[in-house]
Design a protein around this motif. Sequence first.
Motif, PDB file in Angstrom:
ATOM      1  N   CYS A 107       0.921  -1.115  -0.030  1.00  0.00           N
ATOM      2  CA  CYS A 107       0.013  -0.154   0.078  1.00  0.00           C
ATOM      3  C   CYS A 107       0.885   1.347   0.026  1.00  0.00           C
ATOM      4  CB  CYS A 107      -1.053  -0.046   1.245  1.00  0.00           C
ATOM      5  SG  CYS A 107      -1.846   1.614   1.455  1.00  0.00           S
ATOM      6  N   ALA A 108       0.374   2.097  -1.056  1.00  0.00           N
ATOM      7  CA  ALA A 108       1.527   3.304  -1.157  1.00  0.00           C
ATOM      8  C   ALA A 108       1.201   4.297   0.166  1.00  0.00           C
ATOM      9  CB  ALA A 108       1.261   4.142  -2.325  1.00  0.00           C
ATOM     10  N   VAL A 109      -0.019   4.213   0.824  1.00  0.00           N
ATOM     11  CA  VAL A 109      -0.209   5.192   2.091  1.00  0.00           C
ATOM     12  C   VAL A 109      -0.504   3.973   3.009  1.00  0.00           C
ATOM     13  CG1 VAL A 109      -0.972   7.067   0.716  1.00  0.00           C
ATOM     14  CG2 VAL A 109      -2.642   5.307   1.220  1.00  0.00           C
ATOM     15  N   TYR A 110       0.149   3.148   3.494  1.00  0.00           N
ATOM     16  CA  TYR A 110       0.255   2.299   4.524  1.00  0.00           C
ATOM     17  C   TYR A 110      -0.398   2.666   5.734  1.00  0.00           C
ATOM     18  CZ  TYR A 110       0.574  -2.231   6.959  1.00  0.00           C
ATOM     19  OH  TYR A 110       0.311  -3.293   8.040  1.00  0.00           O
ATOM     20  N   ASP A 111       0.360   3.791   6.144  1.00  0.00           N
ATOM     21  CA  ASP A 111      -0.011   4.386   7.711  1.00  0.00           C
ATOM     22  C   ASP A 111      -1.153   5.080   7.449  1.00  0.00           C
ATOM     23  OD1 ASP A 111       2.372   3.287   8.832  1.00  0.00           O
ATOM     24  OD2 ASP A 111       3.454   5.119   8.637  1.00  0.00           O
ATOM     25  N   HIS A 112      -1.912   5.385   6.464  1.00  0.00           N
ATOM     26  CA  HIS A 112      -3.080   6.059   6.199  1.00  0.00           C
ATOM     27  C   HIS A 112      -4.344   5.103   5.809  1.00  0.00           C
ATOM     28  CE1 HIS A 112      -0.245   9.519   6.931  1.00  0.00           C
ATOM     29  NE2 HIS A 112      -1.128  10.273   7.304  1.00  0.00           N
ATOM     30  N   ARG A 113      -3.926   4.041   5.534  1.00  0.00           N
ATOM     31  CA  ARG A 113      -5.041   3.134   4.979  1.00  0.00           C
ATOM     32  C   ARG A 113      -6.230   3.020   5.977  1.00  0.00           C
ATOM     33  NH1 ARG A 113      -1.948   0.119   8.218  1.00  0.00           N
ATOM     34  NH2 ARG A 113      -2.538  -1.790   8.953  1.00  0.00           N
ATOM     35  N   LEU A 114      -7.378   2.806   5.375  1.00  0.00           N
ATOM     36  CA  LEU A 114      -8.686   2.810   5.932  1.00  0.00           C
ATOM     37  C   LEU A 114      -9.071   1.818   6.901  1.00  0.00           C
ATOM     38  CD1 LEU A 114     -10.561   4.182   2.633  1.00  0.00           C
ATOM     39  CD2 LEU A 114      -9.718   5.714   4.640  1.00  0.00           C
ATOM     40  N   MET A 115      -9.968   2.005   7.860  1.00  0.00           N
ATOM     41  CA  MET A 115     -10.331   1.083   8.760  1.00  0.00           C
ATOM     42  C   MET A 115     -10.589  -0.511   8.417  1.00  0.00           C
ATOM     43  SD  MET A 115     -13.695   0.911  11.120  1.00  0.00           S
ATOM     44  CE  MET A 115     -14.718   0.902   9.691  1.00  0.00           C
ATOM     45  N   ILE A 116     -11.228  -0.429   7.131  1.00  0.00           N
ATOM     46  CA  ILE A 116     -11.544  -1.982   6.595  1.00  0.00           C
ATOM     47  C   ILE A 116     -10.295  -2.567   6.236  1.00  0.00           C
ATOM     48  CG2 ILE A 116     -12.140  -1.530   4.310  1.00  0.00           C
ATOM     49  CD1 ILE A 116     -13.825  -4.020   6.627  1.00  0.00           C
ATOM     50  N   CYS A 117      -9.315  -1.842   5.508  1.00  0.00           N
ATOM     51  CA  CYS A 117      -8.079  -2.407   5.208  1.00  0.00           C
ATOM     52  C   CYS A 117      -7.143  -3.056   6.492  1.00  0.00           C
ATOM     53  CB  CYS A 117      -7.131  -1.486   4.511  1.00  0.00           C
ATOM     54  SG  CYS A 117      -8.239  -0.755   3.258  1.00  0.00           S
ATOM     55  N   ARG A 118      -7.505  -2.421   7.453  1.00  0.00           N
ATOM     56  CA  ARG A 118      -6.686  -2.915   8.751  1.00  0.00           C
ATOM     57  C   ARG A 118      -7.443  -4.218   9.438  1.00  0.00           C
ATOM     58  NH1 ARG A 118      -3.400   1.473  10.503  1.00  0.00           N
ATOM     59  NH2 ARG A 118      -3.763   3.454   9.174  1.00  0.00           N
ATOM     60  N   LEU A 119      -8.836  -4.004   9.393  1.00  0.00           N
ATOM     61  CA  LEU A 119      -9.589  -5.280  10.069  1.00  0.00           C
ATOM     62  C   LEU A 119      -9.904  -6.231   9.258  1.00  0.00           C
ATOM     63  CD1 LEU A 119     -11.536  -2.725  12.467  1.00  0.00           C
ATOM     64  CD2 LEU A 119      -9.273  -3.921  12.631  1.00  0.00           C
ATOM     65  N   HIS A 120     -10.043  -6.244   7.891  1.00  0.00           N
ATOM     66  CA  HIS A 120     -10.594  -7.237   7.027  1.00  0.00           C
ATOM     67  C   HIS A 120      -9.565  -8.512   7.206  1.00  0.00           C
ATOM     68  CE1 HIS A 120     -12.348  -9.223   3.849  1.00  0.00           C
ATOM     69  NE2 HIS A 120     -11.288  -9.460   3.199  1.00  0.00           N
ATOM     70  N   GLY A 121     -10.268  -9.916   7.230  1.00  0.00           N
ATOM     71  CA  GLY A 121      -9.491 -10.832   7.357  1.00  0.00           C
ATOM     72  C   GLY A 121      -9.842 -11.871   8.610  1.00  0.00           C
ATOM     73  N   VAL A 122      -9.679 -11.423   9.544  1.00  0.00           N
ATOM     74  CA  VAL A 122      -9.936 -12.158  10.642  1.00  0.00           C
ATOM     75  C   VAL A 122     -11.419 -12.241  11.209  1.00  0.00           C
ATOM     76  CG1 VAL A 122      -7.588 -11.644  11.590  1.00  0.00           C
ATOM     77  CG2 VAL A 122      -9.612 -10.225  12.131  1.00  0.00           C
ATOM     78  N   PRO A 123     -11.729 -13.370  11.903  1.00  0.00           N
ATOM     79  CA  PRO A 123     -12.969 -13.427  12.340  1.00  0.00           C
ATOM     80  C   PRO A 123     -13.464 -12.371  13.363  1.00  0.00           C
ATOM     81  CG  PRO A 123     -12.108 -15.460  12.311  1.00  0.00           C
ATOM     82  CD  PRO A 123     -11.093 -14.607  12.064  1.00  0.00           C
ATOM     83  N   ASN A 124     -14.686 -11.936  13.227  1.00  0.00           N
ATOM     84  CA  ASN A 124     -14.969 -10.772  14.292  1.00  0.00           C
ATOM     85  C   ASN A 124     -16.500 -10.411  14.314  1.00  0.00           C
ATOM     86  OD1 ASN A 124     -15.981  -8.254  12.033  1.00  0.00           O
ATOM     87  ND2 ASN A 124     -14.062  -9.543  11.075  1.00  0.00           N
ATOM     88  N   VAL A 125     -16.727  -9.917  15.279  1.00  0.00           N
ATOM     89  CA  VAL A 125     -18.267  -9.358  15.509  1.00  0.00           C
ATOM     90  C   VAL A 125     -18.426  -8.000  15.836  1.00  0.00           C
ATOM     91  CG1 VAL A 125     -18.685 -11.722  16.597  1.00  0.00           C
ATOM     92  CG2 VAL A 125     -17.751  -9.786  18.302  1.00  0.00           C
ATOM     93  N   ILE A 126     -19.606  -7.333  15.759  1.00  0.00           N
ATOM     94  CA  ILE A 126     -19.979  -6.026  15.987  1.00  0.00           C
ATOM     95  C   ILE A 126     -21.215  -5.984  16.558  1.00  0.00           C
ATOM     96  CG2 ILE A 126     -20.354  -5.486  13.431  1.00  0.00           C
ATOM     97  CD1 ILE A 126     -19.478  -2.836  14.094  1.00  0.00           C
ATOM     98  N   LEU A 127     -21.384  -5.360  17.753  1.00  0.00           N
ATOM     99  CA  LEU A 127     -22.633  -5.187  18.104  1.00  0.00           C
ATOM    100  C   LEU A 127     -23.395  -3.909  17.590  1.00  0.00           C
ATOM    101  CD1 LEU A 127     -24.846  -6.127  20.132  1.00  0.00           C
ATOM    102  CD2 LEU A 127     -23.856  -4.715  21.685  1.00  0.00           C
ATOM    103  N   SER A 128     -24.432  -4.022  16.622  1.00  0.00           N
ATOM    104  CA  SER A 128     -25.186  -2.875  15.780  1.00  0.00           C
ATOM    105  C   SER A 128     -26.584  -2.771  16.509  1.00  0.00           C
ATOM    106  CB  SER A 128     -24.760  -2.896  14.514  1.00  0.00           C
ATOM    107  OG  SER A 128     -25.913  -4.070  14.056  1.00  0.00           O
ATOM    108  N   ARG A 129     -27.279  -1.911  15.946  1.00  0.00           N
ATOM    109  CA  ARG A 129     -28.480  -1.786  16.068  1.00  0.00           C
ATOM    110  C   ARG A 129     -29.419  -2.997  15.729  1.00  0.00           C
ATOM    111  NH1 ARG A 129     -28.976   3.908  13.061  1.00  0.00           N
ATOM    112  NH2 ARG A 129     -27.977   5.184  14.502  1.00  0.00           N
ATOM    113  N   ASN A 130     -28.796  -3.717  14.757  1.00  0.00           N
ATOM    114  CA  ASN A 130     -29.498  -5.065  14.359  1.00  0.00           C
ATOM    115  C   ASN A 130     -28.978  -6.093  15.120  1.00  0.00           C
ATOM    116  OD1 ASN A 130     -30.666  -3.717  12.109  1.00  0.00           O
ATOM    117  ND2 ASN A 130     -28.742  -3.790  11.042  1.00  0.00           N
TER     118      ASN A 130
END
Length: 197
Positions: A107-130
Amino acid sequence: MISRRKTDAVLKRLGKLYQEMDAAYTNAASALGLSCVDCENNCCTSYFQHHTHIEWLYLFRGLEALPEETRARYIERAKEYVEAVGESLSRGEVPTVMCPLNDDGRCAVYDHRLMICRLHGVPNVILSRNGLQHFQGCFKAKKLFESNPEAPVMDRTAMYRALAGLEMELLGKRKTPPPRIDLTLAQMLVMGPPSLK
């Protein structure tokens, strides 16, 4: 709109939040035994849309640090990306186009990459309104998790809430909030930095 000084302070806090995201990803990937080394599927071809002005602005801070000629090259790539993705979507296909900021797997802007670029890949959960939403992660993570279902799953909830708080702080109190965004990184590049007036 908040002042440049306050904007810089909020962006600095986003940088710290990104470090927390990186640490959470590393912990989850390590516990699972997940590595991107020699992966035959590059996450940078995944079709992601992004939703915050603060990440868009932070991305452009990274771009601004690059030489003008380099930035121009990435913007040209972004235009090609937008066109290719549009063609895929018009055929009813999920786009798999390489991110315009990817140079030989980096990534040409690795330190400035976006959230999904940082978190994509591992199993995860999120508590949302749904309710609690579960994500299996990438194909490698899914296989690893099937053989090790006791591995810890990353909880993105607090990180998402922190990002939402920073977004609200950046935008400040407004009579009319800015329109919701659903943009690919390439669309952000083509459009230029976000207007926060």
